[in-house]
Design a protein around this motif. Structure first.
Motif, mmCIF file in Angstrom:
data_model
loop_
_atom_site.group_PDB
_atom_site.id
_atom_site.type_symbol
_atom_site.label_atom_id
_atom_site.label_comp_id
_atom_site.label_asym_id
_atom_site.label_seq_id
_atom_site.Cartn_x
_atom_site.Cartn_y
_atom_site.Cartn_z
ATOM 1 N N TYR A 1 5.441 -2.682 -22.219
ATOM 2 C CA TYR A 1 4.427 -2.206 -21.129
ATOM 3 C C TYR A 1 4.467 -3.584 -20.121
ATOM 4 O O TYR A 1 3.737 -3.391 -19.110
ATOM 5 C CB TYR A 1 3.192 -1.612 -21.633
ATOM 6 N N ASP A 2 4.983 -4.505 -20.573
ATOM 7 C CA ASP A 2 4.899 -5.653 -19.524
ATOM 8 C C ASP A 2 6.213 -6.641 -19.817
ATOM 9 O O ASP A 2 6.008 -7.750 -20.189
ATOM 10 C CB ASP A 2 3.608 -6.618 -19.608
ATOM 11 N N LYS A 3 7.397 -5.994 -19.597
ATOM 12 C CA LYS A 3 8.602 -6.731 -20.107
ATOM 13 C C LYS A 3 8.816 -8.087 -19.281
ATOM 14 O O LYS A 3 9.251 -8.984 -19.683
ATOM 15 C CB LYS A 3 9.933 -5.678 -19.791
ATOM 16 N N ALA A 4 8.452 -8.019 -18.110
ATOM 17 C CA ALA A 4 8.530 -9.215 -17.225
ATOM 18 C C ALA A 4 7.811 -10.180 -17.964
ATOM 19 O O ALA A 4 8.305 -11.415 -17.919
ATOM 20 C CB ALA A 4 7.982 -8.989 -15.972
ATOM 21 N N ASN A 5 6.655 -10.112 -18.298
ATOM 22 C CA ASN A 5 5.988 -11.110 -18.973
ATOM 23 C C ASN A 5 6.267 -11.505 -20.279
ATOM 24 O O ASN A 5 6.565 -12.743 -20.541
ATOM 25 C CB ASN A 5 4.490 -10.825 -19.213
ATOM 26 N N ASN B 1 15.796 -25.896 -19.785
ATOM 27 C CA ASN B 1 14.878 -25.614 -20.996
ATOM 28 C C ASN B 1 13.633 -24.827 -20.559
ATOM 29 O O ASN B 1 13.130 -24.162 -21.594
ATOM 30 C CB ASN B 1 14.392 -27.275 -21.432
ATOM 31 N N GLN B 2 13.376 -24.774 -19.457
ATOM 32 C CA GLN B 2 11.958 -23.667 -19.024
ATOM 33 C C GLN B 2 12.302 -22.275 -18.740
ATOM 34 O O GLN B 2 13.198 -21.914 -18.014
ATOM 35 C CB GLN B 2 11.377 -24.403 -17.777
ATOM 36 N N LEU B 3 11.597 -21.540 -19.157
ATOM 37 C CA LEU B 3 11.429 -19.959 -19.012
ATOM 38 C C LEU B 3 10.731 -19.785 -17.928
ATOM 39 O O LEU B 3 10.780 -18.599 -17.319
ATOM 40 C CB LEU B 3 11.056 -19.380 -20.300
ATOM 41 N N THR B 4 10.047 -20.499 -17.420
ATOM 42 C CA THR B 4 9.068 -20.433 -16.180
ATOM 43 C C THR B 4 9.404 -21.560 -15.036
ATOM 44 O O THR B 4 9.975 -22.743 -15.597
ATOM 45 C CB THR B 4 7.511 -20.321 -16.418
ATOM 46 N N ASP B 5 8.926 -21.406 -13.819
ATOM 47 C CA ASP B 5 8.862 -22.457 -12.902
ATOM 48 C C ASP B 5 7.667 -22.500 -12.399
ATOM 49 O O ASP B 5 6.598 -21.896 -12.576
ATOM 50 C CB ASP B 5 10.061 -22.450 -11.983
ATOM 51 N N ARG B 6 7.531 -23.481 -11.358
ATOM 52 C CA ARG B 6 6.166 -24.012 -10.738
ATOM 53 C C ARG B 6 5.693 -22.612 -9.797
ATOM 54 O O ARG B 6 4.653 -22.348 -10.098
ATOM 55 C CB ARG B 6 6.161 -24.932 -9.717
ATOM 56 N N TRP C 1 -3.339 -7.681 -25.689
ATOM 57 C CA TRP C 1 -4.041 -7.671 -24.471
ATOM 58 C C TRP C 1 -2.657 -7.757 -23.531
ATOM 59 O O TRP C 1 -1.503 -7.510 -23.784
ATOM 60 C CB TRP C 1 -4.275 -9.345 -24.325
ATOM 61 N N LEU C 2 -3.008 -7.252 -21.997
ATOM 62 C CA LEU C 2 -2.041 -7.246 -21.167
ATOM 63 C C LEU C 2 -2.591 -8.116 -20.063
ATOM 64 O O LEU C 2 -3.500 -8.218 -19.657
ATOM 65 C CB LEU C 2 -1.928 -5.954 -20.596
ATOM 66 N N GLU C 3 -1.555 -8.784 -19.320
ATOM 67 C CA GLU C 3 -2.079 -9.500 -18.046
ATOM 68 C C GLU C 3 -2.243 -8.822 -17.051
ATOM 69 O O GLU C 3 -1.213 -7.886 -16.916
ATOM 70 C CB GLU C 3 -0.612 -10.490 -17.904
ATOM 71 N N ASN C 4 -3.029 -9.004 -16.237
ATOM 72 C CA ASN C 4 -3.723 -8.117 -15.211
ATOM 73 C C ASN C 4 -3.530 -6.728 -15.545
ATOM 74 O O ASN C 4 -3.029 -6.062 -14.707
ATOM 75 C CB ASN C 4 -2.547 -8.449 -13.977
ATOM 76 N N GLU C 5 -4.520 -6.691 -16.470
ATOM 77 C CA GLU C 5 -4.448 -5.134 -17.065
ATOM 78 C C GLU C 5 -4.948 -4.018 -16.061
ATOM 79 O O GLU C 5 -4.202 -3.023 -16.083
ATOM 80 C CB GLU C 5 -5.650 -5.140 -18.185
ATOM 81 N N GLN C 6 -5.795 -4.449 -15.151
ATOM 82 C CA GLN C 6 -6.263 -3.493 -14.088
ATOM 83 C C GLN C 6 -4.974 -2.896 -13.304
ATOM 84 O O GLN C 6 -5.418 -1.761 -12.586
ATOM 85 C CB GLN C 6 -7.431 -3.759 -13.432
ATOM 86 N N GLU C 7 -3.973 -3.524 -13.276
ATOM 87 C CA GLU C 7 -3.035 -3.132 -12.296
ATOM 88 C C GLU C 7 -1.991 -2.012 -12.988
ATOM 89 O O GLU C 7 -0.968 -1.685 -12.462
ATOM 90 C CB GLU C 7 -2.129 -4.390 -11.975
#
Length: 251
Positions: free
Chosen positions: A161-165, A3-8, A202-208
């Motif tokens: 611009y951040d497909k992975a996220n 069910n989860q799209l993420t993991d620990r 917004w973008l995660e970790n924008e400075q990267e």
């Protein structure tokens, strides 16, 4: 299917990539008006924030409303949360912390207010994760859920611009009518389920990100803010969030 799209591991990497997490939470923190109305109207005394590490809303509720607050997440790095508490003038003992898997947790008590901000969209089965929230709500208590609206311009920007996220989110669940229907089927009285906020980007970790992407984001952000300042409204196309508020019927 899991069910989860993420993991620990995803969340460990996510939080380890962040800096400046120990911030002073202001009285006008995002969704403060909605939460204040719920707390005053329903005489809320106990609350739990699900999936909320490092605990911004748990701290907000304790700091400004003196609630008996619990934070539950399956990744909690105590030094970060403890520093957050310290910065906000609170003690380590002011918030109950439960580090556990929500899907394996044996529920012991229920709460006047159950909230999550940016959690349910990381699961395939939206009804299942919402019903797990509802299990924590006392009869007569309130469920308050917020999530990003990636069906808006912000979602297009994330996808490009951040497909992975973007791929870590269940886009289909970002539908106020769907969320209201799930709550109603579970026997709750829906107070509101709607798009929230005029505009944000917004973008995660924008400075990267590449300089050109950051420049584009800034220009779109400014244009959107100016437009919605002149024409303020909530909409599927521009609003960055969705909020759901529902009451569990008393027995």
């Amino acid at each position: 299917m899991d069910n989860q799209l993420t993991d620990r591991a995803f969340w460990v990497n996510y939080w380890e990539s962040k800096t400046g997490l120990s911030v002073n939470i202001p009285a006008n923190y995002l969704f403060h008006q909605q939460l204040q109305q719920i707390i005053v109207k329903n005489k809320v005394q106990t609350a739990i924030e699900l999936g909320g590490f490092p605990g911004y809303y748990a701290v907000f509720l304790k700091k400004y409303f003196k609630l008996d607050v619990t934070l539950l997440d399956y990744f909690v790095h105590r030094p970060i949360t403890n520093k957050l508490l310290e910065v906000n003038g609170l003690q380590e003992s002011d918030i109950h912390i439960v580090e556990t898997d929500l899907f394996k947790y044996a529920l012991e008590i229920q709460y006047d207010l159950v909230l999550s901000c940016g959690l349910i969209e990381h699961f395939h089965d939206t009804a299942d994760i919402i019903n797990r929230h509802i299990a924590f709500v006392k009869p007569g208590g309130t469920l308050f859920i917020t999530l990003p609206n990636f069906k808006a311009l912000n979602g297009w920007f994330q996808k490009k611009y951040d497909k992975a996220n973007y791929d870590k989110h269940n886009i289909d669940c970002m539908d106020p009518a769907l969320l209201a229907n799930i709550c109603e089927k579970a026997g709750l009285e829906v107070q509101q389920s709607r798009y929230f906020g005029n505009f944000s980007l917004w973008l995660e970790n924008e400075q990267e990100k590449p300089k050109a992407v950051r420049a584009l984001k800034k220009s779109l952000w400014l244009a959107g803010k100016l437009f919605t300042k002149v024409f303020p409204f909530n909409s599927k196309q521009l609003s960055p969030y969705i909020i759901v508020e529902a009451i569990k019927k008393a027995n």
